[in-house]
Design a protein around this motif. Structure first.
Motif, PDB file in Angstrom:
ATOM      1  N   ASP A 135    -107.237 -49.456 101.503  1.00 36.97           N
ATOM      2  CA  ASP A 135    -107.238 -48.095 102.038  1.00 36.97           C
ATOM      3  C   ASP A 135    -106.258 -47.171 101.295  1.00 36.97           C
ATOM      4  OD1 ASP A 135    -105.278 -49.712 103.147  1.00 36.97           O
ATOM      5  OD2 ASP A 135    -105.327 -48.785 105.117  1.00 36.97           O
ATOM      6  N   GLY A 136    -106.063 -47.444  99.993  1.00 36.06           N
ATOM      7  CA  GLY A 136    -105.386 -46.483  99.116  1.00 36.06           C
ATOM      8  C   GLY A 136    -103.871 -46.451  99.238  1.00 36.06           C
TER       9      GLY A 136
ATOM     10  N   ALA B 219    -112.645 -43.946 106.322  1.00 32.69           N
ATOM     11  CA  ALA B 219    -112.174 -42.851 107.184  1.00 32.69           C
ATOM     12  C   ALA B 219    -112.932 -41.542 106.945  1.00 32.69           C
ATOM     13  CB  ALA B 219    -110.681 -42.631 106.931  1.00 32.69           C
TER      14      ALA B 219
ATOM     15  N   ASP C 105    -104.971 -49.674  95.307  1.00 34.66           N
ATOM     16  CA  ASP C 105    -103.823 -48.781  95.473  1.00 34.66           C
ATOM     17  C   ASP C 105    -103.019 -49.112  96.731  1.00 34.66           C
ATOM     18  OD1 ASP C 105    -104.589 -47.420  93.194  1.00 34.66           O
ATOM     19  OD2 ASP C 105    -104.505 -45.430  94.105  1.00 34.66           O
TER      20      ASP C 105
ATOM     21  N   VAL D 227    -115.256 -50.106 106.442  1.00 32.95           N
ATOM     22  CA  VAL D 227    -114.903 -48.957 107.276  1.00 32.95           C
ATOM     23  C   VAL D 227    -114.226 -47.891 106.419  1.00 32.95           C
ATOM     24  CG1 VAL D 227    -113.416 -48.260 109.179  1.00 32.95           C
ATOM     25  CG2 VAL D 227    -114.618 -50.430 109.303  1.00 32.95           C
TER      26      VAL D 227
ATOM     27  N   PHE E 114    -108.527 -37.037  77.602  1.00 35.04           N
ATOM     28  CA  PHE E 114    -109.709 -37.888  77.407  1.00 35.04           C
ATOM     29  C   PHE E 114    -110.978 -37.206  77.847  1.00 35.04           C
ATOM     30  CE2 PHE E 114    -109.940 -40.050  81.659  1.00 35.04           C
ATOM     31  CZ  PHE E 114    -108.718 -39.648  82.177  1.00 35.04           C
TER      32      PHE E 114
ATOM     33  N   PRO F 133    -113.234 -47.498  95.221  1.00 31.28           N
ATOM     34  CA  PRO F 133    -113.780 -48.491  94.290  1.00 31.28           C
ATOM     35  C   PRO F 133    -113.361 -49.927  94.624  1.00 31.28           C
ATOM     36  CG  PRO F 133    -112.465 -46.814  93.134  1.00 31.28           C
ATOM     37  CD  PRO F 133    -112.487 -46.416  94.559  1.00 31.28           C
TER      38      PRO F 133
ATOM     39  N   ARG G  52    -110.144 -38.160  89.670  1.00 27.17           N
ATOM     40  CA  ARG G  52    -109.213 -39.296  89.588  1.00 27.17           C
ATOM     41  C   ARG G  52    -109.459 -40.108  88.337  1.00 27.17           C
ATOM     42  NH1 ARG G  52    -107.600 -42.408  94.623  1.00 27.17           N
ATOM     43  NH2 ARG G  52    -106.575 -40.878  95.904  1.00 27.17           N
TER      44      ARG G  52
ATOM     45  N   GLY H  78    -104.419 -45.986  81.892  1.00 27.74           N
ATOM     46  CA  GLY H  78    -105.640 -46.125  82.697  1.00 27.74           C
ATOM     47  C   GLY H  78    -105.732 -47.466  83.390  1.00 27.74           C
ATOM     48  N   PHE H  79    -104.644 -47.865  84.063  1.00 30.10           N
ATOM     49  CA  PHE H  79    -104.635 -49.208  84.656  1.00 30.10           C
ATOM     50  C   PHE H  79    -104.950 -49.243  86.157  1.00 30.10           C
ATOM     51  CE2 PHE H  79    -101.205 -49.711  81.275  1.00 30.10           C
ATOM     52  CZ  PHE H  79    -102.077 -50.271  80.361  1.00 30.10           C
TER      53      PHE H  79
ATOM     54  N   THR I  18    -115.495 -40.239  98.630  1.00 27.44           N
ATOM     55  CA  THR I  18    -114.663 -39.110  98.198  1.00 27.44           C
ATOM     56  C   THR I  18    -115.033 -38.712  96.758  1.00 27.44           C
ATOM     57  OG1 THR I  18    -112.941 -40.576  97.469  1.00 27.44           O
ATOM     58  CG2 THR I  18    -112.736 -39.724  99.703  1.00 27.44           C
TER      59      THR I  18
ATOM     60  N   ALA J 174    -105.271 -54.872  98.610  1.00 27.98           N
ATOM     61  CA  ALA J 174    -105.867 -54.792  97.268  1.00 27.98           C
ATOM     62  C   ALA J 174    -105.926 -53.340  96.811  1.00 27.98           C
ATOM     63  CB  ALA J 174    -107.277 -55.389  97.293  1.00 27.98           C
TER      64      ALA J 174
ATOM     65  N   TYR K 194    -100.903 -33.536  90.740  1.00 25.18           N
ATOM     66  CA  TYR K 194    -100.706 -34.767  91.511  1.00 25.18           C
ATOM     67  C   TYR K 194     -99.359 -35.397  91.194  1.00 25.18           C
ATOM     68  CZ  TYR K 194    -102.239 -37.597  87.483  1.00 25.18           C
ATOM     69  OH  TYR K 194    -102.348 -38.188  86.260  1.00 25.18           O
TER      70      TYR K 194
HETATM   71  C1  LIG Z   1    -105.204 -37.673  89.707  1.00 26.91           C
HETATM   72  C2  LIG Z   1    -105.384 -39.142  89.507  1.00 26.91           C
HETATM   73  C3  LIG Z   1    -105.763 -39.599  88.264  1.00 26.91           C
HETATM   74  C4  LIG Z   1    -105.950 -40.960  88.068  1.00 26.91           C
HETATM   75  N1  LIG Z   1    -106.329 -41.403  86.826  1.00 26.91           N
HETATM   76  C5  LIG Z   1    -106.535 -42.716  86.630  1.00 26.91           C
HETATM   77  C6  LIG Z   1    -107.004 -43.227  85.371  1.00 26.91           C
HETATM   78  O1  LIG Z   1    -107.220 -42.476  84.423  1.00 26.91           O
HETATM   79  N2  LIG Z   1    -107.246 -44.570  85.250  1.00 26.91           N
HETATM   80  C7  LIG Z   1    -107.040 -45.426  86.303  1.00 26.91           C
HETATM   81  O2  LIG Z   1    -107.316 -46.640  86.148  1.00 26.91           O
HETATM   82  N3  LIG Z   1    -106.582 -44.985  87.482  1.00 26.91           N
HETATM   83  C8  LIG Z   1    -106.328 -43.656  87.692  1.00 26.91           C
HETATM   84  N4  LIG Z   1    -105.929 -43.196  88.908  1.00 26.91           N
HETATM   85  C9  LIG Z   1    -105.758 -44.139  89.995  1.00 26.91           C
HETATM   86  C10 LIG Z   1    -107.085 -44.446  90.656  1.00 26.91           C
HETATM   87  O3  LIG Z   1    -107.752 -43.276  91.044  1.00 26.91           O
HETATM   88  C11 LIG Z   1    -106.818 -45.354  91.828  1.00 26.91           C
HETATM   89  O4  LIG Z   1    -106.154 -46.498  91.316  1.00 26.91           O
HETATM   90  C12 LIG Z   1    -108.084 -45.755  92.565  1.00 26.91           C
HETATM   91  O5  LIG Z   1    -108.606 -44.660  93.283  1.00 26.91           O
HETATM   92  C13 LIG Z   1    -107.783 -46.899  93.520  1.00 26.91           C
HETATM   93  O6  LIG Z   1    -108.925 -47.226  94.251  1.00 26.91           O
HETATM   94  P1  LIG Z   1    -108.772 -47.804  95.692  1.00 26.91           P
HETATM   95  O7  LIG Z   1    -110.173 -48.095  96.134  1.00 26.91           O
HETATM   96  O8  LIG Z   1    -107.783 -48.908  95.706  1.00 26.91           O
HETATM   97  O9  LIG Z   1    -108.124 -46.632  96.565  1.00 26.91           O
HETATM   98  P2  LIG Z   1    -108.743 -45.204  96.889  1.00 26.91           P
HETATM   99  O10 LIG Z   1    -109.639 -44.740  95.819  1.00 26.91           O
HETATM  100  O11 LIG Z   1    -107.595 -44.353  97.289  1.00 26.91           O
HETATM  101  O12 LIG Z   1    -109.665 -45.482  98.154  1.00 26.91           O
HETATM  102  C14 LIG Z   1    -109.123 -45.744  99.433  1.00 26.91           C
HETATM  103  C15 LIG Z   1    -110.154 -45.335 100.477  1.00 26.91           C
HETATM  104  O13 LIG Z   1    -109.648 -45.714 101.755  1.00 26.91           O
HETATM  105  C16 LIG Z   1    -109.932 -44.684 102.677  1.00 26.91           C
HETATM  106  N5  LIG Z   1    -108.982 -44.814 103.784  1.00 26.91           N
HETATM  107  C17 LIG Z   1    -107.675 -44.442 103.813  1.00 26.91           C
HETATM  108  N6  LIG Z   1    -107.121 -44.778 104.996  1.00 26.91           N
HETATM  109  C18 LIG Z   1    -108.095 -45.395 105.715  1.00 26.91           C
HETATM  110  C19 LIG Z   1    -108.110 -45.985 107.012  1.00 26.91           C
HETATM  111  N7  LIG Z   1    -107.033 -46.001 107.800  1.00 26.91           N
HETATM  112  N8  LIG Z   1    -109.269 -46.526 107.460  1.00 26.91           N
HETATM  113  C20 LIG Z   1    -110.380 -46.498 106.660  1.00 26.91           C
HETATM  114  N9  LIG Z   1    -110.417 -45.954 105.432  1.00 26.91           N
HETATM  115  C21 LIG Z   1    -109.281 -45.427 104.957  1.00 26.91           C
HETATM  116  C22 LIG Z   1    -109.775 -43.414 101.854  1.00 26.91           C
HETATM  117  O14 LIG Z   1    -110.467 -42.338 102.452  1.00 26.91           O
HETATM  118  C23 LIG Z   1    -110.362 -43.829 100.528  1.00 26.91           C
HETATM  119  O15 LIG Z   1    -111.749 -43.576 100.428  1.00 26.91           O
HETATM  120  C24 LIG Z   1    -105.727 -41.862  89.138  1.00 26.91           C
HETATM  121  C25 LIG Z   1    -105.344 -41.389  90.399  1.00 26.91           C
HETATM  122  C26 LIG Z   1    -105.159 -40.042  90.594  1.00 26.91           C
HETATM  123  C27 LIG Z   1    -104.734 -39.564  91.957  1.00 26.91           C
END
Ligand SMILES: Cc1cc2nc3c(=O)[nH]c(=O)nc-3n(C[C@H](O)[C@H](O)[C@H](O)COP(=O)(O)OP(=O)(O)OC[C@H]3O[C@@H](n4cnc5c(N)ncnc54)[C@H](O)[C@@H]3O)c2cc1C
Length: 402
Positions: free
Chosen positions: A164-165, A35, A291, A33, A217, A14, A44, A301-302, A40, A289, A271
């Motif tokens: 990238d999380g 991976a 995670d 880009v 929820f 996201p 979450r 839910g932040f 996915t 930026a 998890y």
């Molecule tokens: C079980 C669970 C429950 C959750 N519940 C909540 C909730 O209720 N409310 C809330 O606000 N948050 C919640 N979260 C947290 C939320 O899911 C994350 O904050 C959110 O996914 C962050 O988004 P992001 O895009 O930063 O990272 P991610 O969603 O992790 O996306 C990162 C992307 O980068 C890709 N990637 C990784 N490495 C590379 C690389 N080297 N090159 C290219 N791509 C790469 C991955 O495949 C992935 O698609 C929860 C998390 C989990 C695990």
């Protein structure tokens, strides 16, 4: 500004998708880009706060989410076995936001909306099945190494955004500290179509209990009746297999609401939860930026909400820099503002929420909960509490950082 090399974004979660869309809106060249071979789909986040809905609205995301999501006007604090302690009405914020509610929608239903809008916007190169493996940077650009099907190549970028999380490669290559800690317990998440609403539960409830505190929820799933998701802590020394045994999950649900027939459990997983913040969200031409920059427990839910807030703040500043409306110090401001919001608001509140729900000393727990009851009963205090828990106050405070 004459820069025409693209901004490379690592990760089509996201946060990365939001960055790509916000940059394309400003006609900035983007290579996104990812991976994985496709978006996915794991269980979450699913709860969106009013400021996040406001930020996504100009991109057409919020309207599309509202059409399929669940509007959540009230949230509650309950105990085990499920008794109501306090209820908060988000409509107390109606003069502050066009969205005086939360919106529940699975994260994996947000990302296809973002991708669709990004593709409709046009101009972004999107590469699935391609990962960033490393980079080097100079004062005017980043040389990014990407790998597709085992083949490496180099992309010349003006800037690199690590979205990238939690296990971010970009953060690791930068060598930025990921300060904080990991909670000792594991969490189980289990979903059921059982209608807790018929028992008076709001669509979003926090459960206070010394052993099995947690959150419940409702999410839309594929459509009515939707699914209720319960998250609760478990002993990390046990195997996933043991923790997810049907009888164990059933017992946890029965302890929340006892019923004669067994629960229909559709999904379950475990998890681990961390509280960590990157020491800086900017190093030269590389930015972090979502995670990749911060992790927190899910109470409140932040996590995902803050990723969207990062993306919008960052791309506003990168756009201003791109158009020559300011220098690189704008990107330091991004780091300061978003680190402030993360440390002062998200980390502090998510840790406090967890401690409140899990308090073991009955006398202390009683005091905490009495305080919550008094807050909910007083519209002035309830409004202030809702401004905090809906991320409104923290964002205001962070955006004032200069
Ligand atoms: C079980 C669970 C429950 C959750 N519940 C909540 C909730 O209720 N409310 C809330 O606000 N948050 C919640 N979260 C947290 C939320 O899911 C994350 O904050 C959110 O996914 C962050 O988004 P992001 O895009 O930063 O990272 P991610 O969603 O992790 O996306 C990162 C992307 O980068 C890709 N990637 C990784 N490495 C590379 C690389 N080297 N090159 C290219 N791509 C790469 C991955 O495949 C992935 O698609 C929860 C998390 C989990 C695990």
């Amino acid at each position: 500004m004459t820069e025409r090399k693209p901004v490379v974004i690592a990760g089509a979660g996201p946060t990365g998708l939001m960055c790509a869309l916000a940059l394309r809106r400003q006609d900035i060249p983007v290579i996104l880009v990812e991976a994985e071979p496709a978006l996915t789909h794991d269980l979450r986040a699913g709860s969106f706060h009013p400021p996040t809905l406001e930020m996504m609205a100009p991109y057409g995301i919020t309207g599309r989410m509202m059409a399929v999501g669940i509007t959540v006007r009230h949230w509650q604090i309950r105990n085990k076995p499920g008794d109501l302690i306090a209820e908060f009405d988000l409509n107390l914020l109606a003069d502050l936001t066009p969205y005086p509610h939360r919106l529940h929608l699975e994260q994996h239903r947000l990302t296809p909306i973002q991708l669709d809008l990004l593709q409709a916007e046009g101009g972004a190169e999107i590469e699935f099945g391609t990962k960033i493996t490393g980079f080097t940077q100079t004062s005017d650009g980043v040389s990014v190494t990407v790998e597709t099907h085992g083949e490496e190549r180099t992309v010349a970028a003006a800037w690199l955004i690590g979205a990238d999380g939690g296990r971010s490669t970009v953060r690791r290559v930068l060598g930025v500290d990921f300060e904080g800690f990991t909670w000792p317990e594991l969490f189980v998440v289990a979903s059921t179509p059982y209608d807790f609403g018929a028992r008076g539960f709001a669509f979003n409830c926090y459960i206070a209990d010394p052993d099995e505190w947690g959150a419940l929820f409702k999410l839309p799933d594929a459509g009515p009746p939707g699914l209720w998701r319960l998250a609760y802590p478990v002993n990390p020394d046990e195997t996933d297999e043991a923790l997810l045994e049907p009888a164990r999950v059933e017992a946890a649900l029965q302890r929340l609401v006892q019923k004669s027939d067994p629960y229909d459990v559709r999904y379950k997983s475990t998890y681990r939860v961390h509280q960590r913040v990157a020491a800086s969200f900017r190093v030269g031409r590389v930015l972090l930026a979502g995670d990749a920059a911060h992790l927190n427990n899910p109470l409140g839910g932040f996590g995902l909400n803050s990723g969207i807030h990062d993306a919008v703040n960052l791309c506003d500043k990168l756009g201003r820099f791109w158009r020559g409306e300011g220098g690189e110090e704008l990107l330091d401001l991004y780091s300061r503002q978003r680190r402030t919001a993360t440390v002062e608001q998200v980390q502090a509140m998510s840790i406090r929420n967890k401690r409140l729900m899990e308090e073991r000393d009955p006398a202390v727990q009683r005091t905490h909960l009495k305080e919550m009851i008094a807050t909910a009963a007083d519209p002035v205090r309830a409004r202030a509490h809702l401004m905090n828990t809906s991320m409104i106050s923290g964002l205001k405070r962070a955006n004032e950082v200069v």
